[in-house]
Design an enzyme around this catalytic site. Structure first.
Site, PDB file in Angstrom:
ATOM      1  N   ASN A 225       0.889  -1.580  -0.236  1.00 29.23           N
ATOM      2  CA  ASN A 225      -0.157   0.213  -0.249  1.00 29.23           C
ATOM      3  C   ASN A 225       0.815   0.782  -0.368  1.00 29.23           C
ATOM      4  O   ASN A 225       1.878   1.360  -0.036  1.00 29.23           O
ATOM      5  CB  ASN A 225      -1.352   0.251   1.435  1.00 29.23           C
ATOM      6  CG  ASN A 225      -0.339  -0.058   2.474  1.00 29.23           C
ATOM      7  OD1 ASN A 225       0.576   0.604   2.880  1.00 29.23           O
ATOM      8  ND2 ASN A 225      -0.543  -0.672   3.892  1.00 29.23           N
ATOM      9  N   ARG A 226       0.181   2.398   0.240  1.00 28.53           N
ATOM     10  CA  ARG A 226       0.939   3.626  -0.244  1.00 28.53           C
ATOM     11  C   ARG A 226       1.625   4.207   0.908  1.00 28.53           C
ATOM     12  O   ARG A 226       3.076   4.481   1.095  1.00 28.53           O
ATOM     13  CB  ARG A 226      -0.252   4.556   0.211  1.00 28.53           C
ATOM     14  CG  ARG A 226       0.566   6.325  -0.386  1.00 28.53           C
ATOM     15  CD  ARG A 226      -0.406   7.325  -0.666  1.00 28.53           C
ATOM     16  NE  ARG A 226      -0.093   8.805  -1.488  1.00 28.53           N
ATOM     17  CZ  ARG A 226      -0.076   9.022  -2.096  1.00 28.53           C
ATOM     18  NH1 ARG A 226      -1.973   9.007  -3.040  1.00 28.53           N
ATOM     19  NH2 ARG A 226       0.141  10.056  -2.938  1.00 28.53           N
ATOM     20  N   GLU A 228       3.603   1.612   2.779  1.00 33.72           N
ATOM     21  CA  GLU A 228       4.289   0.885   2.938  1.00 33.72           C
ATOM     22  C   GLU A 228       5.852   1.361   1.715  1.00 33.72           C
ATOM     23  O   GLU A 228       6.756   1.294   1.745  1.00 33.72           O
ATOM     24  CB  GLU A 228       3.733  -1.004   2.786  1.00 33.72           C
ATOM     25  CG  GLU A 228       3.212  -1.575   3.837  1.00 33.72           C
ATOM     26  CD  GLU A 228       2.386  -2.345   3.527  1.00 33.72           C
ATOM     27  OE1 GLU A 228       1.849  -3.221   4.361  1.00 33.72           O
ATOM     28  OE2 GLU A 228       2.344  -3.228   2.403  1.00 33.72           O
ATOM     29  N   ASP A 297      -4.960  -8.230   2.187  1.00 37.12           N
ATOM     30  CA  ASP A 297      -5.271  -9.366   1.909  1.00 37.12           C
ATOM     31  C   ASP A 297      -6.415  -9.815   0.146  1.00 37.12           C
ATOM     32  O   ASP A 297      -6.321 -10.664   0.246  1.00 37.12           O
ATOM     33  CB  ASP A 297      -5.584  -9.718   3.021  1.00 37.12           C
ATOM     34  CG  ASP A 297      -4.862  -9.740   4.282  1.00 37.12           C
ATOM     35  OD1 ASP A 297      -3.611  -9.531   3.991  1.00 37.12           O
ATOM     36  OD2 ASP A 297      -5.812  -9.439   4.909  1.00 37.12           O
TER      37      ASP A 297
END
Length: 362
Positions: A225-226, A228, A297
């Site tokens: 995601n952004r 991470e 997920d």
């Protein structure tokens, strides 16, 4: 030809599968696909209570207990999402020799997942307990989360058992998910063993890493995601240009074929190692977000199922992931979506996709 038509043509010509019909076709093709999920399984507990008053002992809310439930979380939720979409799923994870591990195994069995939990005596199984306040006439709101976990790697004998279990699971799979949530399952040696086993079978490995993305190199795809991605490149992604730069850097530095950078309500950006331009996939029918837990997920499980049907289906897989994530965030807690929900969701839906060279709004 207008700019808009040129952008649409560049996507359609280079990426067949950019339609709701292709998502439905993929949905039929993924049934029965074999997926291995290796990573940190979590038991998510929800304790519900109705607010009564402020305590006299401390400035805290007193809840009158109204119920509780447990769900599969972390790598186990990725497994649950894949199973809900029709896959045959094998889950490999480190766990403690305790009651939460038994509960994890039971929940997995109820959802048709083959769970191989490698037990380490004395180690606590990761449990996230969320306390949720609300009544029948009020919106429920999480007020506290209590986590119980051990992040260290297991001792040599336990680790060897994990590697063996993971290799065996990969040997039966058509795609592999490595799901890292900081629970100690995914060591460098384990990841290397998974990669080698997958390479022997010619199946793609997808990485969803919460903390150690930069260490897990050489997979087929990753789905950060952004936040991470920001952590991995060491800088904030403040605009489209910085996001595209980060995506390209991560694609190269991690040795990936595909990078799926998820952006919440802004959809996702796709980056490819084969020279084709990155794409922007706008979020499926933006709606009120109830709970973002488990959206990642849903994305990695849908991507894995799509790629299990062939790596040429990457865009259809991304669209399926986009729809699945959009449906999941409208539900309470970690959740899954069924094929029927996806089928109903894409009726009348036209995906919005364009090369990232195209300005938004054209």
């Amino acid at each position: 030809m207008s700019d808009a038509r040129q952008f649409a043509r560049s996507v359609t010509d280079g990426w067949p599968g950019a339609s709701a019909a292709q998502v439905l076709e993929l949905l039929r093709a993924i049934r029965g696909r074999r997926i291995a999920v290796v990573g940190d399984a979590i038991l998510d507990r929800y304790v519900y209570g109705e607010p009564v008053r402020i305590s006299r002992e401390a400035p805290v809310l007193i809840l009158r207990w109204s119920g509780e439930e447990s769900r599969l979380g972390g790598a186990a939720n990725a497994a649950a999402n894949a199973a809900a979409l029709g896959a045959e799923v094998e889950l490999v994870s480190l766990a403690g020799d305790d009651a939460p591990a038994e509960r994890l195994a039971a929940l997995a069995a109820e959802q048709g997942i083959t769970a191989r939990l490698v037990r380490e005596p004395g180690r606590p199984t990761t449990v996230k307990t969320r306390f949720v306040a609300g009544g029948r006439q009020t919106v429920q709101q999480q007020v506290l989360r209590l986590d119980r976990w051990e992040s260290g790697a297991p001792p040599a004998g336990i680790h060897d058992g994990l590697v063996t279990a993971a290799q065996e699971a990969v040997g039966r799979a058509e795609a592999v998910i490595v799901s890292e949530y900081g629970g100690g399952t995914v060591t460098p040696a384990l990841f290397a063993a998974v990669r080698r086993a997958a390479e022997r079978r010619g199946v793609p490995v997808l990485v969803d890493a919460r903390y150690r993305l930069r260490e897990l190199k050489g997979a087929y795809a990753a789905t950060p995601n952004r936040g991470e991605a920001e952590e991995a490149v060491g800088q904030p992604l403040v605009d489209e240009a910085s996001l595209v730069d980060a995506g390209r850097r991560l694609l190269a530095q991690l040795g990936l074929e595909v990078l799926v950078l998820t952006r919440g309500e802004e959809g996702m950006s796709l980056f490819f190692a084969d020279g084709r331009p990155p794409l922007r996939v706008m979020a499926y029918r933006p709606r009120e977000v109830y709970d973002v837990s488990g959206a990642g997920d849903a994305v990695v499980s849908a991507m894995a199922l799509g790629l299990a049907c062939g790596t040429d289906r990457v865009l259809a897989a991304a669209l399926l992931a986009d729809v699945a994530a959009g449906l999941v965030v409208g539900k309470r807690g970690v959740a899954t979506v069924s094929p029927q929900e996806v089928e109903e969701a894409v009726v009348g839906w036209t995906p919005t996709i364009y090369p990232l060279e195209a300005p938004i709004g054209r």
